[in-house]
Design a protein around this motif. Sequence first.
Motif, PDB file in Angstrom:
ATOM      1  N   ARG A 402       0.832  -1.204   0.000  1.00 19.40           N
ATOM      2  CA  ARG A 402       0.000   0.000   0.000  1.00 19.40           C
ATOM      3  C   ARG A 402       0.871   1.260   0.000  1.00 19.40           C
ATOM      4  NH1 ARG A 402      -2.736  -3.192   3.891  1.00 19.40           N
ATOM      5  NH2 ARG A 402      -1.898  -1.900   5.598  1.00 19.40           N
ATOM      6  N   GLN A 403       1.986   1.195   0.720  1.00 19.64           N
ATOM      7  CA  GLN A 403       2.902   2.339   0.760  1.00 19.64           C
ATOM      8  C   GLN A 403       3.475   2.626  -0.625  1.00 19.64           C
ATOM      9  OE1 GLN A 403       6.721   1.629   2.519  1.00 19.64           O
ATOM     10  NE2 GLN A 403       6.878   3.712   3.361  1.00 19.64           N
ATOM     11  N   VAL A 404       3.879   1.571  -1.352  1.00 18.40           N
ATOM     12  CA  VAL A 404       4.430   1.757  -2.699  1.00 18.40           C
ATOM     13  C   VAL A 404       3.400   2.420  -3.605  1.00 18.40           C
ATOM     14  CG1 VAL A 404       5.195   0.538  -4.776  1.00 18.40           C
ATOM     15  CG2 VAL A 404       6.120  -0.104  -2.539  1.00 18.40           C
ATOM     16  N   GLN A 405       2.155   1.952  -3.529  1.00 13.22           N
ATOM     17  CA  GLN A 405       1.121   2.532  -4.366  1.00 13.22           C
ATOM     18  C   GLN A 405       0.896   4.006  -4.026  1.00 13.22           C
ATOM     19  OE1 GLN A 405      -0.376   1.083  -7.088  1.00 13.22           O
ATOM     20  NE2 GLN A 405      -0.994   3.231  -7.361  1.00 13.22           N
ATOM     21  N   ALA A 406       0.908   4.326  -2.717  1.00 11.07           N
ATOM     22  CA  ALA A 406       0.723   5.717  -2.313  1.00 11.07           C
ATOM     23  C   ALA A 406       1.869   6.598  -2.795  1.00 11.07           C
ATOM     24  CB  ALA A 406       0.592   5.793  -0.791  1.00 11.07           C
ATOM     25  N   LEU A 407       3.083   6.077  -2.736  1.00 11.41           N
ATOM     26  CA  LEU A 407       4.241   6.859  -3.178  1.00 11.41           C
ATOM     27  C   LEU A 407       4.276   7.008  -4.698  1.00 11.41           C
ATOM     28  CD1 LEU A 407       6.940   5.493  -0.714  1.00 11.41           C
ATOM     29  CD2 LEU A 407       6.027   7.831  -0.816  1.00 11.41           C
ATOM     30  N   LYS A 408       3.743   6.046  -5.406  1.00 11.25           N
ATOM     31  CA  LYS A 408       3.626   6.206  -6.861  1.00 11.25           C
ATOM     32  C   LYS A 408       2.690   7.370  -7.183  1.00 11.25           C
ATOM     33  CE  LYS A 408       4.630   1.478  -8.410  1.00 11.25           C
ATOM     34  NZ  LYS A 408       4.072   0.246  -9.050  1.00 11.25           N
ATOM     35  N   ASP A 409       1.576   7.443  -6.446  1.00 14.87           N
ATOM     36  CA  ASP A 409       0.658   8.562  -6.627  1.00 14.87           C
ATOM     37  C   ASP A 409       1.341   9.877  -6.265  1.00 14.87           C
ATOM     38  OD1 ASP A 409      -1.249   6.744  -7.387  1.00 14.87           O
ATOM     39  OD2 ASP A 409      -2.199   6.643  -5.403  1.00 14.87           O
ATOM     40  N   TYR A 410       2.076   9.844  -5.129  1.00 15.85           N
ATOM     41  CA  TYR A 410       2.781  11.048  -4.679  1.00 15.85           C
ATOM     42  C   TYR A 410       3.776  11.528  -5.744  1.00 15.85           C
ATOM     43  CZ  TYR A 410       6.042  13.829  -1.810  1.00 15.85           C
ATOM     44  OH  TYR A 410       6.868  14.806  -1.310  1.00 15.85           O
ATOM     45  N   ALA A 411       4.548  10.608  -6.321  1.00 15.59           N
ATOM     46  CA  ALA A 411       5.530  10.976  -7.339  1.00 15.59           C
ATOM     47  C   ALA A 411       4.852  11.520  -8.594  1.00 15.59           C
ATOM     48  CB  ALA A 411       6.386   9.753  -7.687  1.00 15.59           C
ATOM     49  N   LYS A 412       3.730  10.919  -8.958  1.00 14.18           N
ATOM     50  CA  LYS A 412       3.015  11.396 -10.151  1.00 14.18           C
ATOM     51  C   LYS A 412       2.483  12.813  -9.930  1.00 14.18           C
ATOM     52  CE  LYS A 412      -0.967  10.348 -13.085  1.00 14.18           C
ATOM     53  NZ  LYS A 412      -1.560  11.668 -12.877  1.00 14.18           N
ATOM     54  N   TYR A 413       1.856  13.029  -8.761  1.00 14.44           N
ATOM     55  CA  TYR A 413       1.291  14.356  -8.493  1.00 14.44           C
ATOM     56  C   TYR A 413       2.391  15.410  -8.370  1.00 14.44           C
ATOM     57  CZ  TYR A 413      -2.928  11.673  -7.486  1.00 14.44           C
ATOM     58  OH  TYR A 413      -4.001  10.840  -7.578  1.00 14.44           O
ATOM     59  N   ALA A 414       3.537  15.029  -7.757  1.00 19.14           N
ATOM     60  CA  ALA A 414       4.643  15.984  -7.626  1.00 19.14           C
ATOM     61  C   ALA A 414       5.186  16.369  -9.000  1.00 19.14           C
ATOM     62  CB  ALA A 414       5.747  15.378  -6.768  1.00 19.14           C
ATOM     63  N   LYS A 415       5.307  15.370  -9.900  1.00 19.36           N
ATOM     64  CA  LYS A 415       5.794  15.653 -11.244  1.00 19.36           C
ATOM     65  C   LYS A 415       4.815  16.561 -12.002  1.00 19.36           C
ATOM     66  CE  LYS A 415       8.685  14.842 -14.702  1.00 19.36           C
ATOM     67  NZ  LYS A 415       8.010  15.577 -15.791  1.00 19.36           N
ATOM     68  N   ASP A 416       3.516  16.285 -11.853  1.00 18.87           N
ATOM     69  CA  ASP A 416       2.502  17.113 -12.523  1.00 18.87           C
ATOM     70  C   ASP A 416       2.564  18.561 -12.028  1.00 18.87           C
ATOM     71  OD1 ASP A 416       1.706  14.912 -13.940  1.00 18.87           O
ATOM     72  OD2 ASP A 416      -0.032  14.464 -12.658  1.00 18.87           O
ATOM     73  N   ARG A 417       2.685  18.717 -10.715  1.00 16.23           N
ATOM     74  CA  ARG A 417       2.712  20.067 -10.157  1.00 16.23           C
ATOM     75  C   ARG A 417       4.010  20.783 -10.525  1.00 16.23           C
ATOM     76  NH1 ARG A 417      -0.999  21.606  -6.562  1.00 16.23           N
ATOM     77  NH2 ARG A 417       0.438  22.955  -5.426  1.00 16.23           N
ATOM     78  N   TYR A 418       5.104  20.009 -10.658  1.00 15.48           N
ATOM     79  CA  TYR A 418       6.359  20.628 -11.101  1.00 15.48           C
ATOM     80  C   TYR A 418       6.231  21.120 -12.544  1.00 15.48           C
ATOM     81  CZ  TYR A 418      11.131  21.048 -12.793  1.00 15.48           C
ATOM     82  OH  TYR A 418      12.275  21.519 -13.379  1.00 15.48           O
ATOM     83  N   ASP A 419       5.636  20.264 -13.381  1.00 13.52           N
ATOM     84  CA  ASP A 419       5.456  20.658 -14.783  1.00 13.52           C
ATOM     85  C   ASP A 419       4.568  21.893 -14.901  1.00 13.52           C
ATOM     86  OD1 ASP A 419       7.022  18.546 -15.576  1.00 13.52           O
ATOM     87  OD2 ASP A 419       5.347  17.197 -16.010  1.00 13.52           O
ATOM     88  N   GLU A 420       3.633  22.031 -13.957  1.00 11.47           N
ATOM     89  CA  GLU A 420       2.731  23.189 -13.981  1.00 11.47           C
ATOM     90  C   GLU A 420       3.334  24.407 -13.302  1.00 11.47           C
ATOM     91  OE1 GLU A 420      -0.711  21.660 -12.125  1.00 11.47           O
ATOM     92  OE2 GLU A 420      -1.246  20.296 -13.776  1.00 11.47           O
ATOM     93  N   GLY A 421       4.526  24.202 -12.686  1.00 11.86           N
ATOM     94  CA  GLY A 421       5.229  25.324 -12.075  1.00 11.86           C
ATOM     95  C   GLY A 421       4.805  25.667 -10.662  1.00 11.86           C
ATOM     96  N   TYR A 422       4.103  24.744  -9.995  1.00 15.47           N
ATOM     97  CA  TYR A 422       3.645  25.030  -8.639  1.00 15.47           C
ATOM     98  C   TYR A 422       4.675  24.668  -7.565  1.00 15.47           C
ATOM     99  CZ  TYR A 422      -1.011  25.772 -10.582  1.00 15.47           C
ATOM    100  OH  TYR A 422      -2.072  26.241 -11.309  1.00 15.47           O
ATOM    101  N   VAL A 423       5.548  23.695  -7.831  1.00 19.22           N
ATOM    102  CA  VAL A 423       6.538  23.275  -6.835  1.00 19.22           C
ATOM    103  C   VAL A 423       7.898  23.218  -7.503  1.00 19.22           C
ATOM    104  CG1 VAL A 423       4.858  21.938  -5.476  1.00 19.22           C
ATOM    105  CG2 VAL A 423       6.177  20.827  -7.308  1.00 19.22           C
TER     106      VAL A 423
END
Length: 497
Positions: A402-423
């Motif tokens: 479950r932790q791996v799945q949550a971190l996959k989501d975390y990495a995806k959302y972080a990458k999306d927000r980086y691409d959008e310039g938020y983080v």
Amino acid sequence: MNTFVTRVLVATSLLWLGGCTTMGPDYQRPEIDTPQSWQIPVEKTAVIANESWWKLFEDPILDGLIQTALENNRDLRIAAARLREFAARVDIARSGFYPNVGYGAGASRIQTSRNALGGPPDGVSRTGSDYNLNVGVGWELDLWGKIQRSSEAARADLLAAEHGRRALVLSLVSGVASAYIELLSLDQQLVIAQDTLKRRAETVDLFKTQFEGGVVSKLEVAQARAEYETTAILIPAIERQIRITEYNLAVILGRNPGPIARSTAIGKLALPQVPADIPSQVLLQRPDILQAEQNLVAANALIGVARAAYFPSISLTGLLGLASAELSTLLDGASGVWNAGAAVAGPIFSGGALDARLRVAESVQQQLLQSYLLTIQRAFADVDKALVSVRKLNEILAASERQVQALKDYAKYAKDRYDEGYVSYIEVLDAERSLFDAELEYTKRQGASYAALIEVYKAMGGGWVDAAEALANQVDFPERADEQRRWWDVLTRQPYE
């Protein structure tokens, strides 16, 4: 002659039959407080502890490795040779129940002094010949049970060696399976590290291009390079551990160090059930427990040997033969010679050695008694610890997934927000680093879960050891005929009563 021999035989036989006794205590199994169930309950499943459990992984490569180990392992060959040694020692001990029959023959030419007392007179030859041919018999009567106790101890030593070999089979099969599982886990860790390194190399190249275009700073390029090198360090470390594990396993297989084949990934390996519905008393048939008990049986018998040393040894002796001064008359009836008798020998003063030997035997018996009881306690602890490990590691593995799945989501959302310039990219690196570490830990925990299950089978023992030993016997004892095999089974399998 006949009257004398008859009197000797009758007298000694009456003494033997009337006074024969066995020194020392007869063995009685100690009282054992066995729990009725395991400390950790397991779900009701089919009883599979007596099967060749490694086949339940459904991996033909693993099956072949275990077969190879049972055929070629050097330690197992040593144990088989030791078994033959102790079987011969049983025959040596039992030989004391029977008379020893030997033969002798001799011829000599002598010259006597004419000047010595009793020398031949003048005119009589000073030289002569002597020829003899005889058969001798010696038989020690086992009045005090010394030979019987010695034979009992030798038989127990043989049984202990047999159970020791079975314990080695148990450890060997479990060890091969555990090493194979470790290789599969390391392979998966290597795949994760290589995939992560590839992605991070792409990130470094991208950041270098963006830096040249003024999109990112040197700080972000340095952060990407640092993560790349961190991953690069892990790959040779994992590869090193794979090679070491392969070489260690090769030695167990009786081969020179080299690569070990694998047929599947750890995630595709079948997961056997935990053996259940097995009463705790079955654990008393574990090879190391049976070996400890036979060591105790042998020590108990040696007390009787030490006590019998206080009493005299009575032996019957006899000789029947021919003696002649001329070879031509050696076979004449007049050349016959014989003697028969009985001998008694016993201690009078030994400086306390007999008392000391008895105390040694009694002390060794007490040590082995406690060792036997301790082996049983440790065996029950081994099973309960293995069951705890299986249950808790499975819980940890589920949470880790479950932790791996949550971190996959975390990495995806972080990458999306980086691409959008938020983080900043630090957020992305943190998410990817956490995911990488979690994936590695999940793979390690997969291996640990399989290893814990193997440990349950090893700790419980069970009938599967007999199946594995049968495979080893095909190589270790190919020379046994059917009659020898039946004798061996009676000798080594019959429980001591």
